[in-house]
Design an enzyme around this catalytic site. Structure first.
Site, mmCIF file in Angstrom:
data_model
loop_
_atom_site.group_PDB
_atom_site.id
_atom_site.type_symbol
_atom_site.label_atom_id
_atom_site.label_comp_id
_atom_site.label_asym_id
_atom_site.label_seq_id
_atom_site.Cartn_x
_atom_site.Cartn_y
_atom_site.Cartn_z
ATOM 1 N N HIS A 23 40.333 37.652 23.787
ATOM 2 C CA HIS A 23 41.207 36.664 23.127
ATOM 3 C C HIS A 23 42.518 37.310 22.650
ATOM 4 O O HIS A 23 43.144 36.813 21.723
ATOM 5 C CB HIS A 23 40.526 35.999 21.925
ATOM 6 C CG HIS A 23 39.115 35.567 22.188
ATOM 7 N ND1 HIS A 23 38.793 34.287 22.594
ATOM 8 C CD2 HIS A 23 37.950 36.246 22.124
ATOM 9 C CE1 HIS A 23 37.474 34.203 22.747
ATOM 10 N NE2 HIS A 23 36.939 35.377 22.482
ATOM 11 N N SER B 138 70.394 44.404 28.105
ATOM 12 C CA SER B 138 70.964 43.098 27.799
ATOM 13 C C SER B 138 72.458 43.268 27.612
ATOM 14 O O SER B 138 72.913 44.271 27.068
ATOM 15 C CB SER B 138 70.336 42.543 26.520
ATOM 16 O OG SER B 138 71.201 41.590 25.933
ATOM 17 N N LYS C 87 68.127 46.303 23.683
ATOM 18 C CA LYS C 87 67.120 45.744 24.592
ATOM 19 C C LYS C 87 66.839 46.638 25.794
ATOM 20 O O LYS C 87 67.718 47.286 26.342
ATOM 21 C CB LYS C 87 67.572 44.370 25.110
ATOM 22 C CG LYS C 87 67.576 43.270 24.077
ATOM 23 C CD LYS C 87 66.194 42.877 23.568
ATOM 24 C CE LYS C 87 65.404 42.070 24.563
ATOM 25 N NZ LYS C 87 65.955 40.731 24.791
ATOM 26 N N GLU D 269 58.322 40.928 34.901
ATOM 27 C CA GLU D 269 58.425 39.468 34.759
ATOM 28 C C GLU D 269 58.538 38.784 36.118
ATOM 29 O O GLU D 269 57.944 37.732 36.353
ATOM 30 C CB GLU D 269 59.633 39.110 33.892
ATOM 31 C CG GLU D 269 59.512 39.591 32.460
ATOM 32 C CD GLU D 269 60.841 39.498 31.739
ATOM 33 O OE1 GLU D 269 61.140 38.425 31.206
ATOM 34 O OE2 GLU D 269 61.597 40.492 31.713
#
Ligand code: ARG
Length: 467
Positions: free
Chosen positions: A165, A286, A292, A299
């Site tokens: 979980h 970024s 970043k 992704e």
């Protein structure tokens, strides 16, 4: 490509009974040359094998076969040199190649299509193309398994939290977690291997659907093209696309595995987790937030399942309910498989590269594993083993100790003996031996468990399998 909006004359390949050419929209919906040109090498290879067989069986002369086979090599080099005049009015790769062959060698070109149809031709070409993709997927997965193995070997005894979980459950090792993916990718690899064995039969010579009256030798062409045998039923040979559906199915399952690992890499590389650092080669910055370091490759791998599963659903839907034998619907098989194969190979290569270059932060993972009461199960098991408590009672005692630690703002190994005895008087100081995360993982010696010995045994087994 030479686009002809409208043909005044009928198609030179099949237009014998037609007075006029097709409407421009008809040509647009009918033509596949825009994408099936990708099959040029397979088409030429299939035609060369067919021509050689036609000569060997005496169906055409040796000199005609020679002219055809040589001419086809010229076509091949024209296409590879980028100066081939692809024509939409010639519909597809098969007729583009044949028409050019006619221009190059003249009359013998017209004998190439003896005992053959575009139906078995396209089935053959596409099967050859997909077969290469099976091999590429198997190779890509082998490289990926090696990358995961190298991570597992480096961190066979590095402790990290295991989750259920996405909540801290029990400590596991980094090596064990990596080996879980080795198992998944290993099954993917065997799925591609299985299906490749099944698909390696030749449709060539099934002709339009019924076979042919010419004394062709399907065994010879099958062998020349590296197939194990000719397909046994000509109706099936021209209408079967199982080889593509199996490729897409295996690709979809593999993409699910890739996306799950990609998701973990996204989570683990976040500032909140910091379990892993991706190398500069696999991160992006970024343009507005200088701090970043984005895991874009992970992704995008996570997203590729969308395209691959989309292609799978699309082709299943195209094939469903098609009567035997060939229907033009089946022309819609190629773009889906091309896109899925490209996506899969790229995702496999990117994941291998990312994993090879990945740094797992051993200290950070161990610190995370040591918090969140991850050894509560070990404590309960100790109460069962050493004090003879029923597991349910041990679970209850442990729950009370977790609550006590929570109140004190510490973790289980930080409780004093007095704390422990305040909940159960029978506890003695041997219990501290099981509250640490290293003891916990070392104790999980059951087959397939997270103990470093077990993990190392699995690494050895996999290295032998790949050797
Ligand atoms: N371009 C076609 C395809 O991809 C080739 C087969 C055409 N056969 C036919 N009978 N029209 O399926």
């Amino acid at each position: 490509m030479t686009d002809r909006p409208h043909q005044d004359s009928a198609n030179s390949m099949w237009g014998g009974r037609f007075a006029a050419g097709p409407d421009a929209i008809m040509e647009a919906i009918n033509a596949s040359i825009g994408f099936d040109r990708r099959l040029y090498a397979q088409d030429i290879r299939g035609s060369r094998a067919h021509a050689a067989m036609l000569a060997a069986t005496g169906i055409i002369s040796d000199s005609d076969a020679m002219a055809i086979r040589e001419g086809l090599l010229t076509v091949l080099s024209e296409i590879e040199g980028g100066d081939f005049p692809f024509r939409t009015d010639l519909e597809d790769i098969h007729m583009n190649v044949e028409a050019r062959l006619k221009e190059l060698v003249g009359e013998p070109a017209g004998r190439l299509h003896t005992g053959r149809s575009r139906n078995d031709q396209v089935a053959t070409d596409f099967r050859l193309w997909v077969r290469d993709q099976y091999d590429a997927a198997i190779d890509g997965l082998t490289a990926l398994i090696r990358a995961a193995l190298s991570q597992a070997e480096a961190g066979a005894d590095w402790v990290m939290p295991g989750f259920t979980h996405l909540q801290t459950a029990q400590p596991v090792t980094w090596g064990h977690h990596m080996m879980a993916y080795v198992e998944m990718f290993g099954r993917d690899r065997s799925r591609f291997q299985d299906a490749r064995r099944r698909m390696n039969e030749s449709p060539l010579g099934a002709a339009a659907l019924a076979g042919t009256g010419y004394p062709i030798d399907r065994h010879a062409t099958a062998q020349a093209l590296g197939f194990d045998a000719p397909m046994a039923n000509s109706l099936d040979a021209v209408s079967d696309r199982d080889f593509a559906l199996e490729f897409l199915s295996a690709s979809s399952i593999c993409a699910v595995h890739l996306s799950r690992l990609a998701e973990e890499l996204v989570i683990w590389s976040s500032a909140q987790f910091r379990f892993v650092s991706m190398s500069d080669k696999w991160s992006t910055g970024s343009s507005i937030m200088p701090q970043k370091r984005n895991p874009d490759a992970a992704e995008l791998i996570r997203a590729k399942i969308g395209r691959i599963l989309g292609a799978t659903v699309a082709l299943f839907t195209v094939m469903k309910g098609l009567p035997l034998a060939y229907s033009k619907d089946m022309q819609e098989d190629k773009e889906q498989v091309f896109d899925a194969a490209d996506s899969l190979m790229l995702a496999l290569a990117a994941m291998s590269g990312m994993l090879f270059d990945l740094t797992a932060n051993r200290d950070r993972m161990e610190a995370a594993a040591s918090s969140g009461f991850s050894t509560a199960t070990d404590l309960a098991d100790w109460l069962v083993r050493e004090l003879g408590l029923p597991f349910r009672d041990a679970h209850h005692v442990t729950g009370s100790l977790v609550a006590l630690a929570e109140r004190k703002g510490c973790d289980l190994p930080d409780l004093t003996l007095a704390d422990l005895r305040s909940v159960h008087a029978g506890i003695d100081d041997r219990v501290f031996g099981v509250l640490g995360v290293h003891n916990s993982v070392a104790s999980r010696q059951s087959y397939g468990g997270t103990a470093p010995d077990q993990v190392r045994a699995q690494i050895t087994r996999w290295k032998e399998r790949l050797a």
